[in-house]
Design an enzyme around this catalytic site. Structure first.
Site, mmCIF file in Angstrom:
data_model
loop_
_atom_site.group_PDB
_atom_site.id
_atom_site.type_symbol
_atom_site.label_atom_id
_atom_site.label_comp_id
_atom_site.label_asym_id
_atom_site.label_seq_id
_atom_site.Cartn_x
_atom_site.Cartn_y
_atom_site.Cartn_z
ATOM 1 N N ASN A 137 -7.206 -2.873 14.938
ATOM 2 C CA ASN A 137 -8.602 -3.187 14.610
ATOM 3 C C ASN A 137 -8.711 -4.355 13.631
ATOM 4 O O ASN A 137 -9.775 -4.613 13.081
ATOM 5 C CB ASN A 137 -9.299 -1.947 14.028
ATOM 6 C CG ASN A 137 -8.664 -1.466 12.726
ATOM 7 O OD1 ASN A 137 -7.744 -2.093 12.205
ATOM 8 N ND2 ASN A 137 -9.150 -0.362 12.197
ATOM 9 N N GLU A 192 -9.727 -1.822 5.995
ATOM 10 C CA GLU A 192 -10.266 -1.528 7.323
ATOM 11 C C GLU A 192 -11.528 -2.364 7.576
ATOM 12 O O GLU A 192 -12.142 -2.860 6.627
ATOM 13 C CB GLU A 192 -10.648 -0.042 7.389
ATOM 14 C CG GLU A 192 -9.501 0.916 7.131
ATOM 15 C CD GLU A 192 -8.532 1.028 8.298
ATOM 16 O OE1 GLU A 192 -8.726 0.344 9.330
ATOM 17 O OE2 GLU A 192 -7.579 1.809 8.178
ATOM 18 N N HIS A 224 -7.037 -4.618 10.724
ATOM 19 C CA HIS A 224 -6.843 -4.329 9.296
ATOM 20 C C HIS A 224 -5.564 -4.971 8.769
ATOM 21 O O HIS A 224 -4.604 -5.172 9.508
ATOM 22 C CB HIS A 224 -6.901 -2.823 9.002
ATOM 23 C CG HIS A 224 -5.725 -2.017 9.460
ATOM 24 N ND1 HIS A 224 -5.861 -0.865 10.197
ATOM 25 C CD2 HIS A 224 -4.398 -2.172 9.278
ATOM 26 C CE1 HIS A 224 -4.676 -0.357 10.439
ATOM 27 N NE2 HIS A 224 -3.762 -1.122 9.903
ATOM 28 N N ASP A 280 0.817 -1.218 0.000
ATOM 29 C CA ASP A 280 0.000 0.000 0.000
ATOM 30 C C ASP A 280 0.850 1.267 0.000
ATOM 31 O O ASP A 280 2.072 1.211 0.182
ATOM 32 C CB ASP A 280 -0.962 -0.003 1.209
ATOM 33 C CG ASP A 280 -0.287 -0.424 2.510
ATOM 34 O OD1 ASP A 280 0.946 -0.415 2.579
ATOM 35 O OD2 ASP A 280 -1.011 -0.761 3.454
HETATM 36 C C1 F6R Z 1 1.545 -1.301 6.190
HETATM 37 C C2 F6R Z 1 0.203 -1.817 6.346
HETATM 38 C C3 F6R Z 1 -0.550 -1.780 7.637
HETATM 39 C C4 F6R Z 1 0.315 -2.130 8.841
HETATM 40 C C5 F6R Z 1 -0.524 -2.077 10.125
HETATM 41 C C6 F6R Z 1 0.339 -2.342 11.347
HETATM 42 O O1 F6R Z 1 2.005 -1.457 4.855
HETATM 43 O O2 F6R Z 1 -0.312 -2.260 5.388
HETATM 44 O O3 F6R Z 1 -1.625 -2.668 7.552
HETATM 45 O O4 F6R Z 1 0.858 -3.395 8.663
HETATM 46 O O5 F6R Z 1 -1.124 -0.830 10.251
HETATM 47 O O6 F6R Z 1 1.221 -1.274 11.522
HETATM 48 P P1 F6R Z 1 2.387 -1.344 12.594
HETATM 49 O O7 F6R Z 1 3.296 -2.444 12.183
HETATM 50 O O8 F6R Z 1 3.068 0.000 12.510
HETATM 51 O O9 F6R Z 1 1.740 -1.591 13.913
#
Ligand code: F6R
Length: 259
Positions: free
Chosen positions: A149, A156, A151, A80
């Site tokens: 959450n 989401e 995701h 992403d």
């Molecule tokens: C990042 C992504 C997000 C993260 C998620 C966890 O490319 O796609 O889904 O993997 O938000 O983020 P961290 O690792 O910072 O807790």
């Protein structure tokens, strides 16, 4: 350095490795990725940003520096990117990947793919990205983090699972969580371009890493709860080859593990 395997008792193909520390988790995850690249030097890696895989990337850099890993033929596709954002912007996910991995391994930058957060036609950018994933027949392994959450990527909690690469309106909780990387919360982009759950499920293998108490509920819901778009990562229960590597804090909510 200790780690223990656990299965969620649902009879699916999700393997969970609970590690005693973030360092162990990172070493184990890097070991899996390095194994794939060593067996297949032109492997296609699906990569994620965020804090969770940073330790894994550090371990990959160490292996590369020690001459034990060669990225020269590796191709990568990131999950992403914010939208709108310039890839040169130091808050972009493209920049993040450069400073946390690509600049320190012998990868050919022509083999690096991050969704274009600056494309003039975003719908076409989504279609083109998905077409590239189809052309390669799915990445060999997709690295994922998970949001508090549930995701994955920027998928989401929602009423339906969205399949292909698409544009996402970020939720308030994700904007809040990501604001730690920005000077002010107003600077956090409100949209992103993200692989959909369908794009993610095309991967031949999935490797999810998570650490800390903030991930405990999401991990428990993902592994032991129902498959629902309200917990996007729960779809992974349907994938044929998933490894989830977590620390004890992230495992705290797993009933089967603590039974
Ligand atoms: C990042 C992504 C997000 C993260 C998620 C966890 O490319 O796609 O889904 O993997 O938000 O983020 P961290 O690792 O910072 O807790």
């Amino acid at each position: 350095m200790s780690a223990k395997w656990y299965t969620n008792g649902k009879g699916n193909n999700v393997k969970v490795l609970v590690c005693d520390s973030y360092e162990t988790l990172s070493k184990k995850a890097a070991g899996i990725l390095a194994g794939i690249v060593n067996v297949k030097p032109n492997a296609v890696l699906g990569l994620a940003t965020g804090s969770s895989p940073v330790g894994t990337y550090k371990e990959l850099i160490k292996l590369c520096e020690a001459g034990l890993l060669d990225f020269s033929q590796v191709r990568t596709y990131n999950l992403d990117e914010y939208y709108p954002i310039d890839p040169e912007n130091d808050q972009s996910y493209h920049y993040f990947m450069n400073v946390n991995l690509f600049d320190f391994v012998n990868i050919d930058k022509a083999n690096v793919h991050v969704p274009d957060g600056n494309a003039p036609d975003m719908n076409k950018a989504c279609e083109d990205y998905e077409a590239m994933l189809d052309e390669i027949g799915g990445v060999d392994i997709q690295v994922l983090g998970i949001g508090g959450n549930g995701h994955i990527g920027f998928n989401e909690p929602a009423d339906v699972f969205v399949g292909p690469t698409h544009i996402v309106e970020l939720t308030e909780s994700t904007i809040q969580a990501n604001s730690r990387f920005f000077e002010k919360i107003e600077d956090v982009p409100t949209k992103a371009i993200s692989m959909g759950v369908g794009s993610i499920m095309k991967a031949k293998k999935i490797l999810l890493v998570a650490n800390g108490a903030g991930k405990a509920k999401a991990i428990a819901d993902t592994l032991e709860g129902p498959i629902t778009p309200q917990v996007p990562a729960s779809i992974l229960q349907l994938h044929h080859d998933v490894t989830i590597i977590i620390d004890e804090a992230a495992a705290a909510g797993l009933k089967e593990y603590h039974a």
